[in-house]
Design a protein around this motif. Structure first.
Motif, PDB file in Angstrom:
ATOM      1  N   ARG A 174       0.831  -1.207   0.000  1.00  0.00           N
ATOM      2  CA  ARG A 174       0.000   0.000   0.000  1.00  0.00           C
ATOM      3  C   ARG A 174       0.864   1.256   0.000  1.00  0.00           C
ATOM      4  O   ARG A 174       0.566   2.232  -0.688  1.00  0.00           O
ATOM      5  N   GLY A 175       1.925   1.238   0.783  1.00  0.00           N
ATOM      6  CA  GLY A 175       2.812   2.396   0.822  1.00  0.00           C
ATOM      7  C   GLY A 175       3.491   2.635  -0.515  1.00  0.00           C
ATOM      8  O   GLY A 175       3.594   3.778  -0.974  1.00  0.00           O
ATOM      9  N   LEU A 176       3.943   1.561  -1.167  1.00  0.00           N
ATOM     10  CA  LEU A 176       4.604   1.721  -2.463  1.00  0.00           C
ATOM     11  C   LEU A 176       3.616   2.166  -3.539  1.00  0.00           C
ATOM     12  O   LEU A 176       3.973   2.931  -4.433  1.00  0.00           O
ATOM     13  N   LEU A 177       2.366   1.709  -3.467  1.00  0.00           N
ATOM     14  CA  LEU A 177       1.351   2.191  -4.397  1.00  0.00           C
ATOM     15  C   LEU A 177       1.060   3.667  -4.170  1.00  0.00           C
ATOM     16  O   LEU A 177       0.866   4.426  -5.123  1.00  0.00           O
ATOM     17  N   ALA A 178       1.022   4.084  -2.886  1.00  0.00           N
ATOM     18  CA  ALA A 178       0.820   5.505  -2.590  1.00  0.00           C
ATOM     19  C   ALA A 178       2.003   6.336  -3.074  1.00  0.00           C
ATOM     20  O   ALA A 178       1.837   7.479  -3.502  1.00  0.00           O
ATOM     21  N   LEU A 179       3.196   5.767  -3.018  1.00  0.00           N
ATOM     22  CA  LEU A 179       4.374   6.477  -3.518  1.00  0.00           C
ATOM     23  C   LEU A 179       4.262   6.722  -5.020  1.00  0.00           C
ATOM     24  O   LEU A 179       4.761   7.737  -5.533  1.00  0.00           O
ATOM     25  N   ALA A 180       3.583   5.829  -5.731  1.00  0.00           N
ATOM     26  CA  ALA A 180       3.400   5.990  -7.173  1.00  0.00           C
ATOM     27  C   ALA A 180       2.193   6.836  -7.513  1.00  0.00           C
ATOM     28  O   ALA A 180       2.181   7.529  -8.532  1.00  0.00           O
ATOM     29  N   ASP A 181       1.172   6.807  -6.663  1.00  0.00           N
ATOM     30  CA  ASP A 181      -0.094   7.468  -7.001  1.00  0.00           C
ATOM     31  C   ASP A 181      -0.805   7.892  -5.721  1.00  0.00           C
ATOM     32  O   ASP A 181      -1.864   7.372  -5.382  1.00  0.00           O
ATOM     33  N   GLY A 182      -0.219   8.832  -5.013  1.00  0.00           N
ATOM     34  CA  GLY A 182      -0.837   9.302  -3.783  1.00  0.00           C
ATOM     35  C   GLY A 182       0.028  10.368  -3.140  1.00  0.00           C
ATOM     36  O   GLY A 182       1.136  10.662  -3.602  1.00  0.00           O
ATOM     37  N   PRO A 183      -0.465  10.980  -2.068  1.00  0.00           N
ATOM     38  CA  PRO A 183       0.329  11.996  -1.376  1.00  0.00           C
ATOM     39  C   PRO A 183       1.628  11.407  -0.818  1.00  0.00           C
ATOM     40  O   PRO A 183       1.615  10.361  -0.156  1.00  0.00           O
ATOM     41  N   ALA A 184       2.731  12.065  -1.086  1.00  0.00           N
ATOM     42  CA  ALA A 184       4.034  11.568  -0.634  1.00  0.00           C
ATOM     43  C   ALA A 184       4.107  11.464   0.889  1.00  0.00           C
ATOM     44  O   ALA A 184       4.665  10.483   1.407  1.00  0.00           O
ATOM     45  N   PRO A 185       3.572  12.422   1.661  1.00  0.00           N
ATOM     46  CA  PRO A 185       3.620  12.256   3.123  1.00  0.00           C
ATOM     47  C   PRO A 185       2.872  11.014   3.605  1.00  0.00           C
ATOM     48  O   PRO A 185       3.311  10.353   4.549  1.00  0.00           O
ATOM     49  N   ASP A 186       1.742  10.698   2.961  1.00  0.00           N
ATOM     50  CA  ASP A 186       1.010   9.479   3.342  1.00  0.00           C
ATOM     51  C   ASP A 186       1.843   8.244   3.048  1.00  0.00           C
ATOM     52  O   ASP A 186       1.890   7.291   3.855  1.00  0.00           O
ATOM     53  N   ALA A 187       2.490   8.215   1.901  1.00  0.00           N
ATOM     54  CA  ALA A 187       3.337   7.072   1.553  1.00  0.00           C
ATOM     55  C   ALA A 187       4.476   6.935   2.548  1.00  0.00           C
ATOM     56  O   ALA A 187       4.836   5.814   2.950  1.00  0.00           O
ATOM     57  N   HIS A 188       5.041   8.052   2.956  1.00  0.00           N
ATOM     58  CA  HIS A 188       6.146   8.035   3.929  1.00  0.00           C
ATOM     59  C   HIS A 188       5.721   7.347   5.216  1.00  0.00           C
ATOM     60  O   HIS A 188       6.405   6.433   5.718  1.00  0.00           O
ATOM     61  N   GLU A 189       4.587   7.752   5.754  1.00  0.00           N
ATOM     62  CA  GLU A 189       4.118   7.171   7.021  1.00  0.00           C
ATOM     63  C   GLU A 189       3.726   5.708   6.855  1.00  0.00           C
ATOM     64  O   GLU A 189       4.016   4.877   7.723  1.00  0.00           O
ATOM     65  N   ALA A 190       3.073   5.377   5.756  1.00  0.00           N
ATOM     66  CA  ALA A 190       2.667   3.987   5.537  1.00  0.00           C
ATOM     67  C   ALA A 190       3.882   3.074   5.447  1.00  0.00           C
ATOM     68  O   ALA A 190       3.888   1.948   5.989  1.00  0.00           O
ATOM     69  N   LEU A 191       4.920   3.533   4.802  1.00  0.00           N
ATOM     70  CA  LEU A 191       6.108   2.698   4.640  1.00  0.00           C
ATOM     71  C   LEU A 191       6.907   2.594   5.933  1.00  0.00           C
ATOM     72  O   LEU A 191       7.512   1.540   6.211  1.00  0.00           O
ATOM     73  N   LEU A 192       6.920   3.638   6.732  1.00  0.00           N
ATOM     74  CA  LEU A 192       7.563   3.519   8.045  1.00  0.00           C
ATOM     75  C   LEU A 192       6.826   2.498   8.911  1.00  0.00           C
ATOM     76  O   LEU A 192       7.454   1.692   9.617  1.00  0.00           O
ATOM     77  N   THR A 193       5.500   2.521   8.862  1.00  0.00           N
ATOM     78  CA  THR A 193       4.702   1.540   9.613  1.00  0.00           C
ATOM     79  C   THR A 193       4.986   0.125   9.120  1.00  0.00           C
ATOM     80  O   THR A 193       5.162  -0.810   9.925  1.00  0.00           O
ATOM     81  N   ALA A 194       5.032  -0.024   7.788  1.00  0.00           N
ATOM     82  CA  ALA A 194       5.312  -1.352   7.235  1.00  0.00           C
ATOM     83  C   ALA A 194       6.683  -1.843   7.661  1.00  0.00           C
ATOM     84  O   ALA A 194       6.858  -3.027   7.998  1.00  0.00           O
ATOM     85  N   ALA A 195       7.680  -0.963   7.674  1.00  0.00           N
ATOM     86  CA  ALA A 195       9.033  -1.367   8.078  1.00  0.00           C
ATOM     87  C   ALA A 195       9.045  -1.855   9.516  1.00  0.00           C
ATOM     88  O   ALA A 195       9.714  -2.856   9.840  1.00  0.00           O
ATOM     89  N   ALA A 196       8.312  -1.169  10.389  1.00  0.00           N
ATOM     90  CA  ALA A 196       8.272  -1.584  11.793  1.00  0.00           C
ATOM     91  C   ALA A 196       7.617  -2.956  11.943  1.00  0.00           C
ATOM     92  O   ALA A 196       8.054  -3.785  12.755  1.00  0.00           O
ATOM     93  N   LEU A 197       6.564  -3.215  11.145  1.00  0.00           N
ATOM     94  CA  LEU A 197       5.873  -4.502  11.237  1.00  0.00           C
ATOM     95  C   LEU A 197       6.695  -5.633  10.634  1.00  0.00           C
ATOM     96  O   LEU A 197       6.638  -6.779  11.085  1.00  0.00           O
ATOM     97  N   LEU A 198       7.484  -5.333   9.623  1.00  0.00           N
ATOM     98  CA  LEU A 198       8.227  -6.368   8.908  1.00  0.00           C
ATOM     99  C   LEU A 198       9.584  -6.670   9.537  1.00  0.00           C
ATOM    100  O   LEU A 198      10.135  -7.750   9.326  1.00  0.00           O
ATOM    101  N   ALA A 199      10.140  -5.716  10.256  1.00  0.00           N
ATOM    102  CA  ALA A 199      11.523  -5.854  10.745  1.00  0.00           C
ATOM    103  C   ALA A 199      11.778  -7.154  11.507  1.00  0.00           C
ATOM    104  O   ALA A 199      12.820  -7.797  11.286  1.00  0.00           O
ATOM    105  N   PRO A 200      10.880  -7.629  12.396  1.00  0.00           N
ATOM    106  CA  PRO A 200      11.211  -8.834  13.178  1.00  0.00           C
ATOM    107  C   PRO A 200      11.336 -10.106  12.346  1.00  0.00           C
ATOM    108  O   PRO A 200      12.103 -11.004  12.703  1.00  0.00           O
ATOM    109  N   HIS A 201      10.582 -10.220  11.238  1.00  0.00           N
ATOM    110  CA  HIS A 201      10.557 -11.498  10.532  1.00  0.00           C
ATOM    111  C   HIS A 201      10.907 -11.389   9.048  1.00  0.00           C
ATOM    112  O   HIS A 201      11.075 -12.414   8.380  1.00  0.00           O
TER     113      HIS A 201
END
Length: 927
Positions: A436-463
């Protein structure tokens, strides 16, 4: 009053109908057959024609439609037509009893109008009985000039109207389909994911799009409730498509179903393997003649299958879907199973087995997931993962597979399918947030993509540290696009050290060091990125960015070219616009404007094809910058407007900065320095509207030039902001190895220098240019130096730099700047041809430089007093020159003068401003 029927994407068809109706209103007849698949709008076009004709009151119109139940009743079609006449001629029932010869029907048509032009519209004429169709075709072929009868027929290909003028409406294009969907749902009310799913499912068929939309609830349209899968609705349209081949022999229909099923494992648009279809047909006891009938006989199948080498395609994509939709489930699964048995073990056989499966199948789902691995193309991997998810019994595992399919669809450049897969992924954590963050980076507000991708990184980091790292890089990219230096630093610093990826570590540490002011250490690390010999597309894109930060533009271009090659080889279509954008920007910075434009245009097409409007905004900005050198104001304004329209709602500060810089540079080329300075002032000075942190310094030389030429640097304390900008630019010049920057800095200092020092500063700038190369920037410096000399009345000395500037601009294709240089050269007393729009001498070429400047100012609406103040001359001087201008150009008023000059390119000789032609740029310069 009746509201007119709104049709979308049918301008060509409507023009053809209007041509026929215009001829009919003049008394001439004719015929036109609309042949198109069901749902394409044949009925709507006929209704539009009838309404338009009746509204004009030119004559009567008969409008009837074929009835399926009467298809085999002799002369039932003619009977319905005669019953629609008012009054009905004679006894229409006699037609059913005795028939009506074609010649008699033609004579009857000519009488029905009662001396007035008659329009006859027959919808679904393929449902008429054969005798009625034959009579209608006989009559339609004999309607010509003076007949006062026009026949419009809507029918399938198989109706037997060959030889008549035909019009075949195709599928709606993307814009027309989207406009229709907006009308059906209310603009802005449908969720983007829902919009994408509806548009993709309808495949440009307006009837199917209308039917699908009508079956969704308001909550489903708004995205609050998940869409059903498959989408409901459209059964009537699909059934009508299937009915087009329903009368064919059973063996031929079986072969068409086999061909439809054989497309399942192929890429979109690739067709099916003809050899496989033939083998499957043989296994199903279908005789070869059935295959020949489907391929070669236009009657009956309406060109159902088309052969292209060893592949077969459906002439109408919806026919394939209709055949699969209409077939009984058991029969459809049996055909898929037959194909799976004939295919060698592997991806294709697995997809066919998945289509043949009656329900969840965990082992098969695991095999499909295993098949979705490199080097298989991203689109194939997405297909395998989608089937695997649908066959997975466990909901959690199925959602994870849908999220993985969404990621592959994104990389394949299919964001609509990616969003649909994400909707089916539900609340799958981590991977879904990442996509979702990468799709927003292509077609959405850049600040929204930034926050979505930071959230995804936090969720993905452990595994999943690999995906977490990708999410952080995406977050950094979003912050960069938004002009948030602190957000960019924050995302980069979260990337953990990884000894296995030294290139990434060098890039991370180097960029962080540069942004924190440790320039030497940062440049050393970024240089290692350039020298690493990486082959991964992402690493090469970062190497290109490192080259731009270093100012090593040749290295940045080389890395960009290698990144483009790597992206093309990888098949990741989603990265193609970004790779072309990076390369085009690097070439633009290196002064290779024509190359930059070519790559940016390729990137723009790729961005539109893969659904990346944010990349399109950046590419429009690059094209605007190229146009500000090569094409002038109009093309620059078009691309800059497109860039700003896309950048503003999505917070793309970098694209906004580049587009504004392009507009200012075009203003300078056209001799509008005050406008250029006004555009750039908020970008280069401190404040809320400050430009992008990494690109604003590039615009400083333009800002200084515009401010000085507009007189802003010498009045009312205006010199302080300009001097501050030059001081900041001087500091930045020590941090880059861009070879043009020292020359630009010397040019800025020359513009601000006292009279006694300016010539030396210009000489210093030109010496730097000789070492750096680059025709455009060197020509700009020569132009300013020559102009400075001319304004000091050193016209003989001014001609050489101005002549060199003109040659330099012509060599690099900078036509607008060449016009400005030629104007200055004429003002210095050298004869220079000034071509007009079509190669003829421009009107201003007949005037002296002073007359040309006065003429242009007057044409812009200035009074004589305003012209005198602008050019620092007396009102009497303006009056005298203006009388001579009127005489030389043969005009009698200011209005005629403005009309004459409205399309003439504006150059410096005709657009003086305070501080511009013939006005001192520094106090006391001519005293």
């Amino acid at each position: 009053m009746r509201s007119p029927l709104r049709l979308y994407g049918r301008s060509g068809e409507l023009a053809s109908l209007e041509t026929l109706l215009t001829r009919l209103r003049r008394g001439d007849g004719g015929a036109l057959v609309l042949t198109a698949p069901p749902g394409s709008g044949r009925t709507a076009l006929l209704a539009h024609a009838v309404a338009a004709y009746r509204d004009r009151g030119a004559g009567p119109a008969l409008h009837v439609a074929g009835a399926p139940d009467e298809r085999w009743v002799p002369y039932s079609g003619l009977h319905a037509l005669l019953c629609a006449a008012d009054p009905a001629p004679g006894d229409p029932d006699r037609v059913l009893r005795d028939g009506l010869p074609p010649a008699a029907f033609l004579a009857l048509l000519r009488r029905l109008g009662c001396g007035r032009p008659l329009l006859v519209c027959v919808d679904d004429a393929h449902l008429w009985d054969p005798d009625s169709r034959a009579a209608l075709a006989f009559a339609a072929r004999r309607l010509g000039p003076g007949s006062r009868v026009a026949v419009l027929i809507a029918a399938g290909d198989e109706a037997g109207f060959a030889g008549l003028p035909a019009l075949r409406p195709g599928p709606l294009d993307d814009d027309a389909a989207a406009a229709l969907l907006d009308r059906l749902t209310g603009a802005g009310r449908a969720d983007p994911v829902v919009r994408g799913a509806l548009l993709r499912e309808a495949a440009g068929n307006p009837g199917l799009l209308t039917a699908l939309t009508a079956r969704l609830t308001p909550a489903q349209l708004a995205g609050r409730v998940p869409l059903p899968h498959p989408l409901p609705g459209g059964d009537d349209v699909l059934a009508a498509h299937a009915d087009r081949v329903g009368h064919l022999p059973a063996a031929t229909r079986t072969l068409l179903l086999i061909a439809a099923a054989a497309h399942a494992h192929e890429p979109e648009g690739a067709g099916a393997d003809l050899a496989l279809v033939r083998r499957a047909a043989a296994s199903a006891a279908v005789p070869p003649a059935a295959c020949d009938l489907a391929l070669h006989t236009p009657g009956g199948t309406a060109g159902a299958l088309r052969r292209a080498g060893d592949r077969v395609h459906f002439g109408e994509p919806l026919l394939r879907r209709a055949l699969l939709h209409r077939a009984p489930p058991d029969r459809r699964r049996a055909v898929h199973g037959l194909l799976a048995d004939l295919l060698a073990p592997g991806f294709a056989a697995l997809v066919q087995r998945a289509c043949a499966s009656p329900g969840p199948d965990a082992p098969l789902a695991a095999e499909l997931e295993a098949a979705a691995a490199p080097p298989r193309p991203h689109a194939d991997r997405a297909t395998a993962l989608t089937h695997a998810a649908a066959l997975t019994p466990d909901d959690t595992a199925g959602q994870a597979r849908f999220a993985a399919a969404a990621e592959q669809y994104r990389l394949a450049g299919e964001p609509g399918r990616a969003r649909t897969a994400l909707a089916r992924a539900g609340a799958a954590p981590g991977p879904a947030h990442h996509v979702r963050g990468l799709l927003a980076l292509a077609d959405g507000p850049a600040p929204d993509a930034h926050e979505a991708l930071l959230t995804a990184a936090a969720l993905l980091a452990p595994h999943d540290p690999g995906r977490a790292r990708s999410a952080l890089l995406g977050a950094a990219e979003a912050a960069w696009a938004a002009g948030e230096a602190l957000g960019y630093l924050d995302a980069l610093t979260r990337i953990p050290a990884d000894a296995a990826d030294r290139d990434l570590a060098h890039y991370r540490d180097g960029m962080c060091a540069v942004l924190r002011g440790r320039i030497g250490a940062g440049h050393l690390l970024l240089r290692r990125c350039l020298d690493s010999g990486a082959r991964d597309p992402g690493a090469l894109l970062r190497a290109g960015a490192a080259g731009l930060v270093l100012g090593d533009l040749d290295a940045a271009c080389r890395a960009g070219a290698r990144a483009l090659a790597a992206v093309s080889a990888s098949g990741a279509d989603a990265l193609l616009p970004q790779a072309l954008e990076h390369l085009a920007y690097a070439e633009l910075r290196a002064g290779r404007h024509a190359r930059a434009r070519a790559h940016a245009l390729d990137g723009l097409r790729a961005a539109r094809r893969t659904g990346r409007p944010n990349s399109a905004a950046h590419l429009h900005a690059v094209l605007a910058l190229a146009a500000s050198v090569e094409s002038g104001t109009r093309e620059c304004a078009a691309h800059a407007g497109a860039a700003l329209a896309g950048a503003a709602p999505h917070g793309l500060v970098q694209a906004e900065t580049l587009a504004t810089w392009a507009l200012a540079r075009a203003d300078l080329a056209a001799g509008r320095p005050a406008e250029a300075a006004a555009r750039l002032d908020p970008l280069v000075r401190p404040g809320l509207r400050r430009g992008h942190f990494a690109t604003r310094m590039l615009a400083v030389p333009c800002y200084v030039e515009a401010s000085v030429l507009a007189g802003r640097a010498v009045r009312g304390g205006g010199a302080e902001p300009v001097a501050e900008a030059v001081a900041e630019f001087a500091v930045w010049a020590t941090r880059t190895t861009d070879p043009q920057v020292p020359a630009q800095l010397a040019r800025c200092r020359a513009l601000l220098a006292p009279v006694g020092e300016a010539a030396g500063r210009y000489g210093e700038a030109l010496a730097h240019h000789d070492r750096a190369g680059g025709d455009f920037e060197q020509a700009r410096t020569r132009l300013l130096f020559g102009s400075w000399l001319r304004r000091r009345r050193r016209t003989r000395e001014a001609r050489e730099p101005l002549r060199d500037a003109l040659v330099g601009f012509e060599r690099c294709g900078a036509s607008a700047w060449a016009a400005r240089a030629s104007g200055e050269l004429r003002a210095a007393g050298e004869a220079v041809e000034a071509p007009g729009p079509s190669g003829t001498p421009a009107p201003l070429a007949a005037l002296t430089p002073q007359q040309a400047r006065i003429a242009r100012c007057v044409a812009e609406g200035a009074t004589n007093r305003e012209v005198a103040r602008r050019l620092s001359v007396s009102t009497r001087t303006v009056d005298h020159h203006l009388r001579n201008v009127f005489a030389a150009l043969g005009v009698r008023s200011r209005t005629e003068l403005a009309g004459l000059l409205q399309d003439v390119p504006r150059d410096v000789s005709a657009t003086s401003r305070p501080g511009h032609a013939d006005v001192p740029t520094m106090p006391g310069a001519d005293r």
